[in-house]
Design a protein around this motif. Structure first.
Motif, mmCIF file in Angstrom:
data_model
loop_
_atom_site.group_PDB
_atom_site.id
_atom_site.type_symbol
_atom_site.label_atom_id
_atom_site.label_comp_id
_atom_site.label_asym_id
_atom_site.label_seq_id
_atom_site.Cartn_x
_atom_site.Cartn_y
_atom_site.Cartn_z
ATOM 1 N N ASN A 31 6.592 0.229 5.522
ATOM 2 C CA ASN A 31 5.982 0.110 4.193
ATOM 3 C C ASN A 31 4.615 0.795 4.192
ATOM 4 O OD1 ASN A 31 5.659 -0.618 1.554
ATOM 5 N ND2 ASN A 31 5.037 -2.724 1.996
ATOM 6 N N GLU A 57 9.496 0.246 -9.951
ATOM 7 C CA GLU A 57 9.413 -0.077 -8.525
ATOM 8 C C GLU A 57 10.211 -1.351 -8.294
ATOM 9 O OE1 GLU A 57 5.514 -0.289 -6.904
ATOM 10 O OE2 GLU A 57 4.882 1.621 -7.781
ATOM 11 N N ARG A 59 10.021 -3.598 -6.056
ATOM 12 C CA ARG A 59 9.230 -4.775 -5.677
ATOM 13 C C ARG A 59 8.529 -5.422 -6.864
ATOM 14 N NH1 ARG A 59 4.551 -1.595 -2.219
ATOM 15 N NH2 ARG A 59 3.871 -0.195 -3.892
ATOM 16 N N ARG A 60 8.379 -4.658 -7.948
ATOM 17 C CA ARG A 60 7.700 -5.191 -9.137
ATOM 18 C C ARG A 60 8.695 -5.663 -10.198
ATOM 19 N NH1 ARG A 60 2.397 -4.012 -8.423
ATOM 20 N NH2 ARG A 60 1.889 -2.203 -7.120
ATOM 21 N N ARG A 66 16.669 -5.702 -11.880
ATOM 22 C CA ARG A 66 17.276 -4.770 -10.922
ATOM 23 C C ARG A 66 18.786 -4.717 -11.093
ATOM 24 N NH1 ARG A 66 13.576 -7.324 -7.279
ATOM 25 N NH2 ARG A 66 15.280 -8.534 -6.361
ATOM 26 N N ILE A 83 13.747 -3.520 -1.533
ATOM 27 C CA ILE A 83 12.671 -4.042 -2.374
ATOM 28 C C ILE A 83 11.302 -3.545 -1.909
ATOM 29 C CG2 ILE A 83 11.548 -6.154 -3.186
ATOM 30 C CD1 ILE A 83 14.246 -7.550 -2.947
ATOM 31 N N GLU A 84 11.132 -3.295 -0.611
ATOM 32 C CA GLU A 84 9.817 -2.928 -0.082
ATOM 33 C C GLU A 84 9.301 -1.599 -0.609
ATOM 34 O OE1 GLU A 84 9.389 -3.040 4.086
ATOM 35 O OE2 GLU A 84 9.539 -5.209 4.255
ATOM 36 N N ASN A 85 10.128 -0.534 -0.518
ATOM 37 C CA ASN A 85 9.609 0.779 -0.915
ATOM 38 C C ASN A 85 10.598 1.603 -1.739
ATOM 39 O OD1 ASN A 85 11.413 1.649 1.086
ATOM 40 N ND2 ASN A 85 9.810 1.701 2.647
ATOM 41 N N SER A 87 12.218 2.780 -5.420
ATOM 42 C CA SER A 87 11.846 2.924 -6.821
ATOM 43 C C SER A 87 12.812 3.887 -7.498
ATOM 44 C CB SER A 87 10.401 3.423 -6.967
ATOM 45 O OG SER A 87 10.243 4.688 -6.357
#
Length: 336
Positions: A31, A57, A59-60, A66, A83-85, A87
């Protein structure tokens, strides 16, 4: 589009897998905000002002949002899990989707209604050229584009046609279609790709390999096979209507009655009834000619989409009630 093809072919999609030299594949990518920002900046610079888009993103986003994108085929299950990185950039008209840090650094796709493989290829090729100008894309003279999964080496391209195949399914002919596809270096999968079910008689016909063949070869193979499958589907539809007659008509009209009157429906029941109504439309039994609206409706009945539209948390029972209401209103609007 050839006569009757719009009753079988739902959509066409071209997807390209690309990675950046010197950067670990997404599953090995820590990350690291700096690395991630370099990748994202290159993609956004490549897009420029070529089209208006929305950026998300993972994670947001909450799980419902999603999953709603997944139900509309705008992102993949792999991106949902990253979810970490992970988008995604999605064009406002929903035809273009550029996933970042899915299985590869970049998964760019264009999806159009109907048999439009070549037009989808032209649109995504323009994006691909822009990406190459702004990112150091990993490429080998022998292996082609370097990808996380070996099956995507070469062109890194997956061409697919989403098809509505009730007659071939009802007559247990899909195994023959799948076997023939495999011999041609193609595959037939469920509605959400590898490992998914063919809900609503929906199948993706796509290339299995991309190494050792050109983009044009892939387009030609998928397009030619899809047209043959569509032709067989229409012929068998005529046969089963003659053989089953009143019984099939009764199933279709009952399905229409359920969709326009039911108070609640599960997603599986709903999909099954929509499929029968679509078959009825193709026969002219159901006097609605808007097959496109019915196809779009199948993307609006998933649990996540139902919850998102309601704007609140729903129990399973409440989702079934909202789903029935959504479909009932949509079908009645078509018939007006």
């Amino acid at each position: 589009m050839a006569e009757g093809l719009d009753k079988v072919v739902v959509s066409s999609r071209i997807r390209l897998a690309r990675n950046v030299n010197g950067m670990p594949f997404p599953k090995k990518l820590s990350n690291d905000e700096r690395v991630y920002s370099v990748l994202l900046k290159g993609i956004k610079d490549a897009i420029g002002d070529t089209f208006e888009y929305e950026y998300y993103e993972m994670r947001r986003m909450n799980e419902v949002d999603r999953m709603a994108l997944l139900e509309k085929h705008l992102i993949s299950p792999d991106l949902v899990r990253n979810i970490e990185n992970g988008s995604v950039i999605i064009s406002r008209d929903r035809t273009l989707s550029i996933m970042v840090n899915e299985e590869d650094h970049v998964r760019a796709q264009c999806m159009l209604e109907g048999m439009e493989l070549r037009r989808a290829y032209e649109k995504i090729s323009d994006i691909d050229d822009r990406l190459a100008e702004n990112l150091d894309i990993a490429f080998d003279d022998k292996l082609g584009y370097l990808t996380s999964c070996p099956s995507n080496l070469g062109t890194g391209m997956r061409a697919s046609v989403m098809m509505f195949l009730p007659a071939l399914t009802m007559t247990n002919s899909m195994n023959s279609v799948i076997n023939t596809a495999q011999k041609l270096g193609l595959t037939a999968r469920g509605i959400y790709g590898e490992g998914s079910n063919a809900d609503g008689y929906m199948y993706q016909i796509s290339n299995e390999i991309s190494l050792g063949i050109s983009e044009e070869d892939i387009l030609r193979r998928v397009e030619t096979f899809a047209l043959k499958v569509a032709d067989n589907e229409m012929k068998i539809r005529d046969v089963i209507l003659k053989e089953q007659g009143a019984g099939l008509i009764d199933k279709i009209t009952r399905a229409y009655g359920i969709l326009t009157n039911a108070y609640m429906m599960t997603s599986r029941e709903c999909m099954g009834n929509i499929s029968l109504v679509k078959l009825g439309v193709s026969y002219g039994i159901i006097k609605s000619t808007d097959m496109k609206t019915l196809n779009r409706l199948t993307e609006s009945i998933g649990s996540a989409e139902i919850i998102k539209r309601s704007g609140r948390s729903l129990s399973a029972l409440e989702r079934d009630i909202e789903r029935a209401k959504t479909v009932r209103n949509a079908i009645l609007r078509i018939d007006q």
